[in-house]
Design a protein around this motif. Structure first.
Motif, short mmCIF file in Angstrom:
data_model
loop_
_atom_site.label_atom_id
_atom_site.label_comp_id
_atom_site.label_asym_id
_atom_site.label_seq_id
_atom_site.Cartn_x
_atom_site.Cartn_y
_atom_site.Cartn_z
N THR A 237 0.83 -1.20 0.00
CA THR A 237 0.00 0.00 0.00
C THR A 237 0.87 1.26 0.00
OG1 THR A 237 -1.77 -1.15 1.20
CG2 THR A 237 -1.82 1.25 1.23
N THR A 246 -0.85 2.44 -9.73
CA THR A 246 -1.80 1.36 -9.48
C THR A 246 -1.14 0.02 -9.78
OG1 THR A 246 -2.65 1.64 -11.73
CG2 THR A 246 -3.82 2.80 -9.96
N VAL A 267 -4.42 -10.74 -1.11
CA VAL A 267 -5.28 -10.30 -2.21
C VAL A 267 -6.58 -9.71 -1.68
CG1 VAL A 267 -6.63 -11.08 -4.20
CG2 VAL A 267 -4.28 -11.88 -3.90
N LYS A 268 -7.16 -10.35 -0.67
CA LYS A 268 -8.42 -9.85 -0.10
C LYS A 268 -8.21 -8.53 0.64
CE LYS A 268 -10.44 -14.48 0.38
NZ LYS A 268 -10.83 -15.56 1.33
N ALA A 271 -7.72 -5.69 -1.82
CA ALA A 271 -9.00 -5.32 -2.43
C ALA A 271 -9.79 -4.40 -1.52
CB ALA A 271 -9.80 -6.57 -2.77
N GLU A 272 -9.72 -4.66 -0.21
CA GLU A 272 -10.41 -3.80 0.75
C GLU A 272 -9.80 -2.40 0.77
OE1 GLU A 272 -10.25 -5.82 4.49
OE2 GLU A 272 -11.57 -7.46 3.84
N ARG A 273 -8.52 -2.28 0.42
CA ARG A 273 -7.86 -0.98 0.35
C ARG A 273 -8.08 -0.29 -1.01
NH1 ARG A 273 -3.37 -0.33 4.02
NH2 ARG A 273 -4.07 -1.23 6.00
N GLY A 274 -8.76 -0.98 -1.91
CA GLY A 274 -9.04 -0.41 -3.22
C GLY A 274 -8.03 -0.76 -4.30
N ASP A 276 -6.70 -3.87 -6.70
CA ASP A 276 -6.92 -5.22 -7.21
C ASP A 276 -5.60 -5.76 -7.76
OD1 ASP A 276 -7.75 -7.59 -8.29
OD2 ASP A 276 -9.02 -6.71 -9.85
N SER A 278 -5.07 -9.15 -8.08
CA SER A 278 -5.32 -10.55 -8.42
C SER A 278 -4.77 -10.94 -9.78
CB SER A 278 -6.81 -10.85 -8.36
OG SER A 278 -7.54 -10.03 -9.25
#
Length: 356
Positions: A237, A246, A267-268, A271-274, A276, A278
């Motif tokens: 992050t 990005t 990965v999850k 995704a919660e931080r915005g 992706d 994956s």
């Protein structure tokens, strides 16, 4: 006086000096930009027999036929493995020990004995590192910064791990035959070595994002993925935010052995931080073994996991330009057997280097 200085061109030289040597290389909170960078002029990955049976077998520079390397103990074997990999890498780069300014090396064993005993005969100025399984990225980061700062022309970065020496130290002697829970990972018998230089042919390290220690209270030493994933989240992050980029900037975001469980968690959480990741995320612990066929539970681990996969597999893809931009982010659990026996939780770290 000012006019005289201007006429003689002194001010121009002062301006150039300031631009080259006084530029602020820090970006954001945790990232540095390497103005000159450091070229990875050669890298080699050497692995044991089990690793050589995995899906990356053709990418390694050498597969051992004897995991003991003719020594009398597993610890001696790991030192021999690290020394052999370092010499092999230097020889293939056309270099002698005298051509190397510094060694940055580490391993998992007490006081980094794998590296210290392995490197002692090379007679090269030496920095011993301990970042647990993050040590390959840590060595590359510090080596690249040393070159970019003008303190060296060439440095050697090497790490190793050995299944038998790690099991003996961190869990149980192999003769005990203890059961391994599904969340556990298999320590890789392997070593990776990269030689960085101020100039030359090869991919270049352009940025370094240093990790912070993150401890989410995990106490299960058989679930390293869960302990290390939050540290990977923090560093990744920070890297994106510091550089204002990005995930799709990179062809590959390679973590250094979160394994199956830790990779899924990362990965999850991203995704919660915005973010992706994956589509471009890979993990050394998942790549080195056939997870189902080789019975390694959650995948590979150890300093030699990231070291051998990056230096033996991913480096070749970069050299062949099948990958153009890679973020290598190795993760480590900064604990030892004593802290676990005392009921301490597991602090973790993740360091990232951008390679283009």
């Amino acid at each position: 006086m000012l006019a005289k200085l201007t006429d003689t061109g002194v001010l121009k030289h002062i301006s150039v000096f300031a631009e080259v040597f006084c530029v602020n290389k820090r970006i954001g909170k945790q990232t540095v930009r390497l103005s000159g960078g450091a070229v990875i002029i050669n890298a080699c990955g050497v692995v044991g027999q089990k690793e050589g049976q995995g899906p990356l077998r053709s990418s390694f520079d050498e597969i051992l036929t004897d995991d003991r390397l003719g020594t009398d103990s597993w610890e001696q074997a790991e030192s021999a493995l690290q020394k052999h990999t370092a010499i092999l890498t230097a020889e293939r780069a056309g270099l002698t020990p005298g051509d190397i300014d510094y060694i940055f090396a580490g391993d998992l064993l007490n006081q980094c004995i794998g590296a210290s005993y392995g490197m002692r005969e090379l007679k090269i100025p030496y920095f011993g590192l301990y970042g647990a399984c993050s040590t390959m990225a840590e060595s590359l980061a510090l080596g690249a910064m040393t070159i970019d700062g003008g303190f060296a022309e060439r440095v050697l970065c090497v790490t190793s791990s050995h299944f038998c020496s790690a099991e003996k130290q961190f869990r149980n002697p192999l003769e005990y035959g203890g059961q391994r829970p599904p969340s556990s990972q298999w320590t890789v018998t392997g070593a990776g070595c990269a030689i960085l230089a101020k100039s030359g042919q090869g991919p270049k390290i352009t940025h370094v994002t240093a990790g912070k220690i993150v401890d989410m209270g995990i106490t299960d030493a058989n679930n390293m993925g869960a302990a290390m994933a939050p540290a990977a989240l923090d560093t990744l992050t920070a890297h994106f935010e510091d550089l204002n980029i990005t995930p799709d900037y990179y062809d590959m975001i390679l973590t250094g052995d979160l394994g199956v469980i830790g990779s899924d968690i990362l990965v999850k959480l991203m995704a919660e931080r915005g973010f992706d990741i994956s589509g471009m995320h890979s993990d050394c612990g998942k790549l080195i073994f056939d997870i189902d066929a080789q019975d390694v539970h959650s995948g590979g681990s150890g300093c030699g996991c990231c070291g051998s996969v990056f230096c033996g597999h991913v480096y070749k893809l970069l050299k062949e330009k099948k990958l153009k931009r890679v973020l290598l982010m190795a993760t480590g659990a900064l604990m030892n057997t004593m802290t676990i026996q005392q009921g301490e939780s597991i602090p973790a770290i993740a360091h990232a280097v951008a390679i283009e």
